[in-house]
Design a protein around this motif. Structure first.
Motif, PDB file in Angstrom:
ATOM      1  N   UNK A  68      -8.663  32.518 -35.933  1.00 17.69           N
ATOM      2  CA  UNK A  68      -9.240  32.531 -37.281  1.00 17.69           C
ATOM      3  C   UNK A  68     -10.711  32.877 -37.318  1.00 17.69           C
ATOM      4  N   UNK A  69     -11.151  33.663 -36.344  1.00 18.90           N
ATOM      5  CA  UNK A  69     -12.573  34.008 -36.296  1.00 18.90           C
ATOM      6  C   UNK A  69     -12.881  35.267 -37.111  1.00 18.90           C
ATOM      7  N   UNK A  70     -14.115  35.329 -37.587  1.00 14.74           N
ATOM      8  CA  UNK A  70     -14.568  36.491 -38.361  1.00 14.74           C
ATOM      9  C   UNK A  70     -14.943  37.633 -37.442  1.00 14.74           C
ATOM     10  N   UNK A  71     -15.474  38.702 -38.030  1.00 16.46           N
ATOM     11  CA  UNK A  71     -15.790  39.905 -37.253  1.00 16.46           C
ATOM     12  C   UNK A  71     -16.904  39.664 -36.228  1.00 16.46           C
ATOM     13  N   UNK A  72     -17.824  38.742 -36.570  1.00 19.59           N
ATOM     14  CA  UNK A  72     -18.968  38.503 -35.683  1.00 19.59           C
ATOM     15  C   UNK A  72     -18.510  38.075 -34.285  1.00 19.59           C
ATOM     16  N   UNK A  73     -17.383  37.324 -34.244  1.00 15.95           N
ATOM     17  CA  UNK A  73     -16.874  36.849 -32.955  1.00 15.95           C
ATOM     18  C   UNK A  73     -16.313  37.982 -32.094  1.00 15.95           C
ATOM     19  N   UNK A  74     -15.992  39.109 -32.740  1.00 22.63           N
ATOM     20  CA  UNK A  74     -15.397  40.227 -31.999  1.00 22.63           C
ATOM     21  C   UNK A  74     -16.334  41.423 -31.912  1.00 22.63           C
ATOM     22  N   UNK A  75     -17.627  41.143 -32.043  1.00 24.19           N
ATOM     23  CA  UNK A  75     -18.630  42.221 -32.039  1.00 24.19           C
ATOM     24  C   UNK A  75     -18.528  43.127 -30.830  1.00 24.19           C
ATOM     25  N   UNK A  76     -18.451  42.512 -29.622  1.00 21.77           N
ATOM     26  CA  UNK A  76     -18.448  43.352 -28.409  1.00 21.77           C
ATOM     27  C   UNK A  76     -17.162  44.173 -28.326  1.00 21.77           C
ATOM     28  N   UNK A  77     -16.008  43.573 -28.731  1.00 23.05           N
ATOM     29  CA  UNK A  77     -14.745  44.313 -28.700  1.00 23.05           C
ATOM     30  C   UNK A  77     -14.768  45.480 -29.691  1.00 23.05           C
ATOM     31  N   UNK A  78     -15.362  45.244 -30.881  1.00 19.73           N
ATOM     32  CA  UNK A  78     -15.416  46.313 -31.890  1.00 19.73           C
ATOM     33  C   UNK A  78     -16.330  47.450 -31.440  1.00 19.73           C
ATOM     34  N   UNK A  79     -17.413  47.054 -30.746  1.00 26.21           N
ATOM     35  CA  UNK A  79     -18.337  48.068 -30.228  1.00 26.21           C
ATOM     36  C   UNK A  79     -17.629  48.919 -29.160  1.00 26.21           C
ATOM     37  N   UNK A  80     -16.903  48.224 -28.289  1.00 24.79           N
ATOM     38  CA  UNK A  80     -16.125  48.884 -27.227  1.00 24.79           C
ATOM     39  C   UNK A  80     -15.097  49.843 -27.848  1.00 24.79           C
ATOM     40  N   UNK A  81     -14.390  49.347 -28.860  1.00 22.78           N
ATOM     41  CA  UNK A  81     -13.359  50.148 -29.534  1.00 22.78           C
ATOM     42  C   UNK A  81     -13.989  51.365 -30.221  1.00 22.78           C
ATOM     43  N   UNK A  82     -15.141  51.167 -30.872  1.00 23.18           N
ATOM     44  CA  UNK A  82     -15.818  52.284 -31.569  1.00 23.18           C
ATOM     45  C   UNK A  82     -16.255  53.337 -30.569  1.00 23.18           C
ATOM     46  N   UNK A  83     -16.768  52.868 -29.409  1.00 23.51           N
ATOM     47  CA  UNK A  83     -17.219  53.817 -28.396  1.00 23.51           C
ATOM     48  C   UNK A  83     -16.041  54.657 -27.896  1.00 23.51           C
ATOM     49  N   UNK A  84     -14.913  53.987 -27.589  1.00 17.69           N
ATOM     50  CA  UNK A  84     -13.740  54.721 -27.091  1.00 17.69           C
ATOM     51  C   UNK A  84     -13.194  55.679 -28.164  1.00 17.69           C
ATOM     52  N   UNK A  97       5.510  32.418 -33.776  1.00 19.55           N
ATOM     53  CA  UNK A  97       4.148  32.962 -33.918  1.00 19.55           C
ATOM     54  C   UNK A  97       3.413  32.186 -35.014  1.00 19.55           C
ATOM     55  N   UNK A  98       2.202  31.743 -34.700  1.00 17.59           N
ATOM     56  CA  UNK A  98       1.428  30.932 -35.643  1.00 17.59           C
ATOM     57  C   UNK A  98       0.439  31.778 -36.432  1.00 17.59           C
ATOM     58  N   UNK A  99       0.446  31.618 -37.759  1.00 18.43           N
ATOM     59  CA  UNK A  99      -0.513  32.328 -38.609  1.00 18.43           C
ATOM     60  C   UNK A  99      -1.463  31.352 -39.316  1.00 18.43           C
ATOM     61  N   UNK A 100      -1.396  30.079 -38.934  1.00 20.23           N
ATOM     62  CA  UNK A 100      -2.100  29.070 -39.750  1.00 20.23           C
ATOM     63  C   UNK A 100      -3.626  29.222 -39.720  1.00 20.23           C
ATOM     64  N   UNK A 101      -4.167  29.854 -38.653  1.00 25.60           N
ATOM     65  CA  UNK A 101      -5.633  30.006 -38.595  1.00 25.60           C
ATOM     66  C   UNK A 101      -6.098  31.409 -38.992  1.00 25.60           C
ATOM     67  N   UNK A 102      -5.205  32.263 -39.387  1.00 20.57           N
ATOM     68  CA  UNK A 102      -5.536  33.692 -39.546  1.00 20.57           C
ATOM     69  C   UNK A 102      -6.711  33.944 -40.498  1.00 20.57           C
ATOM     70  N   UNK A 103      -7.615  34.852 -40.075  1.00 22.70           N
ATOM     71  CA  UNK A 103      -8.716  35.322 -40.920  1.00 22.70           C
ATOM     72  C   UNK A 103      -8.294  36.702 -41.412  1.00 22.70           C
ATOM     73  N   UNK A 104      -7.740  36.748 -42.627  1.00 21.93           N
ATOM     74  CA  UNK A 104      -7.065  37.947 -43.121  1.00 21.93           C
ATOM     75  C   UNK A 104      -7.933  39.206 -43.124  1.00 21.93           C
ATOM     76  N   UNK A 105      -9.095  39.088 -43.762  1.00 30.49           N
ATOM     77  CA  UNK A 105      -9.954  40.276 -43.906  1.00 30.49           C
ATOM     78  C   UNK A 105     -10.331  40.855 -42.557  1.00 30.49           C
TER      79      UNK A 105
END
Lengths: 329, 269
Positions: free
Chosen positions: B228-244, B139-147
């Motif tokens: 290694x993407x920030x939260x902005x890249x997962x906006x639609x997934x976070x919105x989906x998760x919040x709705x559920x 498993x690779x962690x080299x690109x991880x965006x921790x926060x």
């Protein structure tokens, strides 16, 4: 005051007729029941199995909702203001449930105290006091799974008092307890009502317990209230007769005839039983009047030695059994 | 609410220390490890490291092993959370303490909050052990965006918690733990993108995927850990998760409240 006003409760239970066919059967557990519990009074709720006693307690403690009628506790409705009512009442049931066995006695009380929103300092003091009152000070830090049945029951009592309830419901509280512990519990219940002004509702199969503790008794049968009175008046209203048992070495014919003549004047009934070893005779006299001294005087005049004398007063248990038999009949 | 949550956390912690549920702990770790191992062997020996051309389109990465390792670890974490929270009331009923609990005016949300926060201390450990095992297998962690990864993990916890409320009310209603929860877990494993992207699934299965909080949580988690993407890249997934999460929280809370009453009636009828 806790007021139960015209309360009814109907259960729906599933009856599976075939593999895929299920019908529902309605069972009236409580029907148009009304009573009150005043602070400082102990009320007994009696009846045969399935009379509706436990259902009544569950409704008064908000665990069940009535189908009709209302239950109010110090003005709060048990359905609409259930959280307020929960803080005013508590219940202690017989048996070993309602406790977390992996926690110690103190941890159990601390957990339940927190669920009642009691402040930390008050809770600590109350836990110490309750553990002392139920005699579990030494076992306070032992896990409940290591407690004996009596210890668990005493901890249940402490749990039932953790929120300092104004009204306490005791559902068969001495079930399975040893006699000394049950006796201690009865005296404690009396103290709670008479000295701490708590309203108590008690159900029990031990009639002596009810006779000893209760100010008033309600008798239920198939969910309906059939009688309500003090234990003494209730017994007297159903059974007016006392039984007088006299054991004598022999009963000569002349004495028996004189005795029958005396009893006729009091409208009393007599039965004579010979013991198996033929060494004594038991005379059983049933009467509504006090005639012990007259009977003893007659036997003394006939120079008969009285071996033993027992006066039996009617018991509440007899009254309930009699009422139940009458209703079945 | 907080007093109830704190007391329930403390109660569960004591119970856990006195009788640690080793079998649950090990079985959750093992099921995560088995998922990882199964994917590893299948990829290495059956497919010989050759991926379908659609995979990178659907998954957004060519690193299949890391994709599956993260899926297995988060799936295992979701199962543990769902299982521990949803079983809490039915366990009270089985152990004879449900009545004593319902007698109190305590907040049910506080009760569940105490349960979920306490169980996180255990399931987080399981999650980390699976991640370490996966790391050893590549498993690779080299690109991880921790926060971003931690925030998404936190949102996932809320999602699983809300879903657990609904699952708990269903389990309490049927007084069943085994069939209900295992049906859900098998479905989740199949439709949420644990071992393969949901793009491979037939269209009629898509609604099931959308209903699982694990689906958007996994997509977002992979974005932050593998890409290694920030939260902005997962906006639609976070919105989906919040709705559920919001939907399940409302339905689950109402369900638990109603089921409690039904269960007490069933017990006495």
């Amino acid at each position: 005051m806790l007021i139960v006003d015209g309360v009814s409760k109907v259960y729906q239970s599933k009856v599976r007729e075939k593999l895929w066919k299920t019908t529902y059967k309605e069972v009236k557990a409580v029907e148009d029941l009304s009573f009150q519990i005043e602070p400082g009074k102990i009320i007994g709720l009696l009846g045969m199995n399935g009379a509706g006693k436990t259902t009544t307690i569950k409704m008064c403690t908000t665990l069940l909702e009535p189908n009709s009628g209302s239950i109010t506790v110090d003005g709060y409705d048990a359905v609409k203001d259930d959280r307020k009512v929960k803080s005013l009442v508590n219940m202690i049931a017989g048996g070993e449930r309602m406790l977390y066995w992996r926690l110690t006695g103190r941890e159990n009380l601390n957990y339940f105290g927190n669920l009642y929103g009691i402040k930390e300092a008050t809770l600590k003091q109350r836990i110490d006091l309750l553990l002392k009152e139920v005699g579990l000070e030494d076992a306070a830090d032992t896990p409940v799974e290591q407690y004996s049945k009596g210890m668990k029951q005493r901890l249940q009592i402490a749990r039932g008092l953790i929120n300092d309830p104004k009204y306490l419901f005791l559902d068969e509280p001495t079930l399975g307890l040893d006699a000394p512990i049950a006796k201690h519990l009865r005296s404690y219940v009396k103290t709670l009502a008479k000295e701490k002004n708590k309203g108590v509702l008690l159900t029990s199969h031990y009639i002596d317990e009810v006779e000893e503790l209760c100010d008033e008794v309600y008798i239920l049968d198939k969910g309906r209230l059939i009688l309500h009175d003090t234990p003494e008046r209730l017994t007297a209203s159903v059974f007016k007769e006392n039984s007088l048992h006299i054991w004598v070495p022999a009963l000569p014919n002349r004495t028996q005839k004189e005795l029958e003549k005396l009893l006729r004047t009091y409208h009393a009934k007599m039965e004579i039983k010979q013991s198996i070893d033929l060494e004594e005779i038991e005379i059983i006299i049933k009467t509504e009047q006090e005639i012990t001294s007259s009977v003893l005087a007659l036997l003394s005049n006939h120079q008969l030695t009285v071996l033993k004398l027992v006066v039996e007063q009617p018991k509440l248990e007899d009254a309930i059994l009699h009422l139940a038999e009458r209703r079945i009949g | 609410m907080l007093q109830t949550a704190k007391a329930t956390f403390h109660r569960n912690m004591i119970s856990m220390i006195r009788a640690y549920p080793w079998s649950f702990f090990l079985s959750h770790i093992l099921s995560g490890i088995y998922t990882v191992l199964f994917a590893y062997f299948t990829y290495t020996y059956v497919f010989e490291g050759v991926l379908d051309s659609r995979f990178s389109n659907y998954a957004g990465t060519n690193d299949y092993l890391s994709y599956v390792f993260l899926g297995g670890a988060l799936f295992s974490f979701a199962v543990s959370t769902l299982m521990n929270v949803s079983r809490s009331l039915i366990t009270e009923q089985r152990e004879g303490t449900l009545e004593a609990l319902l007698l109190t005016p305590s907040s049910r949300k506080g009760y569940f909050l105490g349960n979920v926060t306490q169980q996180i201390t255990r399931t987080l450990l399981e999650f980390l052990i699976i991640l370490i095992f996966a790391f050893l297998l590549g498993l690779q962690f080299k690109h991880i965006h921790f926060l971003s990864a931690i925030f998404i993990w936190f949102c996932a916890v809320i999602g699983f918690f809300s879903q657990a409320l609904l699952l708990g009310s269903v389990m309490l209603y049927f007084r069943d733990t085994y069939i209900t929860q295992n049906t859900l877990f098998v479905t989740m494993a199949f439709v949420s993108g644990v071992t393969f992207p949901i793009g491979y699934l037939p269209e009629w299965v898509a609604p099931l995927s959308w209903m699982m909080p694990l689906t958007p949580a996994l997509e977002a988690f992979r974005h932050s850990v593998l890409e290694g993407q920030g939260l902005a890249a997962s906006g639609s997934q976070l919105l989906h998760l919040s709705f559920l999460s919001f939907l399940y929280l409302i339905v689950g809370s109402l369900g638990i409240k109603k089921t409690e009453k039904i269960v007490v009636e069933k017990i006495f009828s």
